[in-house]
Design an enzyme around this catalytic site. Structure first.
Site, PDB file in Angstrom:
ATOM      1  N   GLY A   9       0.827  -1.205   0.000  1.00 38.13           N
ATOM      2  CA  GLY A   9       0.000   0.000   0.000  1.00 38.13           C
ATOM      3  C   GLY A   9       0.857   1.248   0.000  1.00 38.13           C
ATOM      4  N   GLY A  11      -0.537   4.427   0.319  1.00 41.26           N
ATOM      5  CA  GLY A  11      -1.371   5.533   0.803  1.00 41.26           C
ATOM      6  C   GLY A  11      -0.556   6.355   1.794  1.00 41.26           C
ATOM      7  N   TYR A  12      -1.259   7.066   2.667  1.00 38.37           N
ATOM      8  CA  TYR A  12      -0.572   7.956   3.609  1.00 38.37           C
ATOM      9  C   TYR A  12       0.392   7.170   4.513  1.00 38.37           C
ATOM     10  CZ  TYR A  12      -4.031  11.343   2.132  1.00 38.37           C
ATOM     11  OH  TYR A  12      -4.789  12.186   1.365  1.00 38.37           O
ATOM     12  N   ASN A  36       1.616  -1.515  -4.835  1.00 37.04           N
ATOM     13  CA  ASN A  36       0.387  -0.710  -4.826  1.00 37.04           C
ATOM     14  C   ASN A  36      -0.466  -1.066  -6.035  1.00 37.04           C
ATOM     15  OD1 ASN A  36      -1.002   1.373  -3.292  1.00 37.04           O
ATOM     16  ND2 ASN A  36      -0.788   2.664  -5.099  1.00 37.04           N
ATOM     17  N   GLU A 168     -18.158  16.254   3.453  1.00 37.12           N
ATOM     18  CA  GLU A 168     -17.257  16.930   2.508  1.00 37.12           C
ATOM     19  C   GLU A 168     -17.753  16.734   1.074  1.00 37.12           C
ATOM     20  OE1 GLU A 168     -13.210  15.665   3.664  1.00 37.12           O
ATOM     21  OE2 GLU A 168     -13.098  17.597   4.691  1.00 37.12           O
ATOM     22  N   ASP A 296      -5.414   2.719   8.249  1.00 37.83           N
ATOM     23  CA  ASP A 296      -6.771   2.207   8.481  1.00 37.83           C
ATOM     24  C   ASP A 296      -6.814   0.686   8.606  1.00 37.83           C
ATOM     25  OD1 ASP A 296      -7.247   4.827   7.879  1.00 37.83           O
ATOM     26  OD2 ASP A 296      -8.829   4.453   6.420  1.00 37.83           O
ATOM     27  N   ALA A 312      -6.024  10.304   7.901  1.00 46.70           N
ATOM     28  CA  ALA A 312      -4.788  10.392   7.123  1.00 46.70           C
ATOM     29  C   ALA A 312      -3.639  10.858   8.014  1.00 46.70           C
ATOM     30  CB  ALA A 312      -4.984  11.374   5.969  1.00 46.70           C
ATOM     31  N   GLN A 313      -3.955  11.769   8.913  1.00 45.69           N
ATOM     32  CA  GLN A 313      -2.947  12.308   9.817  1.00 45.69           C
ATOM     33  C   GLN A 313      -2.317  11.211  10.674  1.00 45.69           C
ATOM     34  OE1 GLN A 313      -3.125  15.683  13.293  1.00 45.69           O
ATOM     35  NE2 GLN A 313      -4.908  15.331  12.082  1.00 45.69           N
TER      36      GLN A 313
END
Ligand code: NAD
Length: 392
Positions: A9, A11-12, A36, A168, A296, A312-313
């Site tokens: 992965g 991602g973040y 990925n 959002e 996650d 994400a943080q």
């Protein structure tokens, strides 16, 4: 001898883990391979923007070969098909198997449908740039169809779930709607935009005044909230609510929750009931110490004994921490416990409005200041991963 670190992965969490590990470890000490599904790092927190046609794809996806290429990190684009922690191996699409000395699992989450009949089959999700493009193209098709047929279901759009993703998205759709309608010669008043939330209020967990502010801001731009109304069934063309009401629509975008990744849930790593990996204070799987699970895909418990929201943080910080722990594992040294430092939460409410809580004291921010802070946090992330000037 050089160790092999495999990161699943980009991602973040995964991207930051690979970059930090590379910053700390020479190529002689460790070979690093990132796997990925797509050749991009996707800014998942920004997907509501392309979903409503506010930005082009290149603003939310950064080519991994340009982010990783010069850093001596191998890239493998394709699907992970199985994680086999007892064999220290992962299977990839096309029959490839990678063996590892250390594995970092950062595959993100999957959509939670809570077993609601028909929902998976009859809804859109917003978890990738492809998903965002599908939503935008579908909404435009529906509006075009409404112009010709005047079928109300074509001009009715439902977002299921009033958490951060749903809010959002609905904010961005609300801001895009006048432009779409003007282009097609449709009266904006003909278009209905619903956000359906099971709980009594939207944005569960946010303070009352900010929730009220968000609701009013979105209602002024034509969003109708149905709160305290769980979606209980979804047919092709009809949303069924618990009170018996039905909404005829061709568009249900489901943002009602997330669960762990099924590859992790089925891997033999220790997981909890929603399929998220159980990890210790060093972010190692509680069942397999050579496997770190972050973002996650794992559940991180806060001091109050409740899981941290999977943001994400948090994912980025976990990634950086794992990069450092890999150094300790490979070069020797003691592991350090993970301590998240969360700067707050910001939610955009369309193009010019946002709300949030920032800093240790959770200072409330709203309006343009909150929107700027949100842009600032995106720019900080891009600077962190060397992506400020990288575009597809
Ligand atoms: P979520 O679980 O936070 O919200 C889902 C919402 O859907 C909840 O309010 C829930 O009550 C509602 N829901 C569930 N079942 C329903 C039903 N049957 N009918 C109607 N409503 C139903 O999910 P999310 O918004 O996708 O967020 C996932 C995670 O990502 C969260 O931890 C969130 O904090 C994070 N996130 C953060 C940001 C940000 O920081 N700006 C943005 C998006 C997501």
């Amino acid at each position: 001898m050089s160790k092999h670190v495999v990161v699943l992965g980009a991602g973040y969490a995964g991207l930051q883990a690979a970059l930090e590990a590379r910053r700390m470890l020479t190529a002689e000490a460790a070979r690093i391979t990132v796997v990925n599904r797509v050749p991009y790092h996707q800014l998942i927190t920004e997907l509501h923007l392309p979903a409503a046609g506010a930005v082009e794809d290149r603003h939310v996806q950064l080519p991994l070969d340009r982010l990783l290429g010069k850093k001596n990190i191998d890239l493998w684009i394709g699907e992970v098909t199985a994680i086999r922690p007892d064999d220290h191996a992962v299977d990839l699409s096309g029959g490839t198997t990678l063996s590892y000395d250390y594995l970092v699992v950062a595959l993100g989450s999957e959509t939670e449908y809570f077993g609601i009949p028909g929902l998976r089959e009859n809804s859109f999700t917003l978890k990738s740039v492809d998903d965002a493009n599908r939503i935008r193209a579908h909404v435009e098709r529906c509006l075009e169809s409404y112009r010709q047929t005047k079928d109300r279901a074509d001009a009715t759009f439902v977002v299921g779930g009033g958490g951060l993703t749903g809010i959002e998205l609905v904010g961005e759709l609300a801001d895009a709607m006048p432009g779409w309608c003007a282009r097609l010669g449709i009266d904006r008043g003909d278009v209905r935009l619903f956000c359906v939330e099971a709980m009594p209020t939207i944005l569960p967990g946010f303070p009352e005044d900010l929730v009220a502010r968000a609701r009013q801001s979105l209602e002024e731009r034509g969003v109708t909230f149905l709160t305290g109304q769980p979606v209980v069934q979804m047919d092709d063309g009809i949303v069924h609510l618990k009170n018996g009401d039905q909404i005829e629509t061709r568009t249900m975008i489901w943002t009602g929750g997330v669960r762990g990744h099924s590859l992790v849930a089925n891997s033999g790593l220790a997981v909890e009931r929603r399929g998220r990996a159980l990890i210790n204070e060093y972010l190692q799987s509680t069942s397999h110490k050579d496997v770190f699970v972050i973002g996650d895909s794992a559940v991180w418990m806060g001091p109050d004994g409740r899981p941290f929201p999977p943001t994400a943080q948090l994912a980025g910080q976990m990634g950086a921490h794992v990069g450092q722990q890999l150094y300790a594992c490979i070069k020797g040294g003691s592991l350090e416990p993970f301590e998240p430092h969360l700067a707050g939460t910001l939610a955009s409410l369309g193009r010019r409005d946002a709300i949030g809580m920032v800093g240790e004291k959770k200072r409330r921010v709203r309006g343009r200041i909150a929107a700027w802070l949100k842009t600032g946090s995106k720019l900080r992330w891009l600077a962190d991963i060397g992506g400020l000037f990288v575009r597809a």
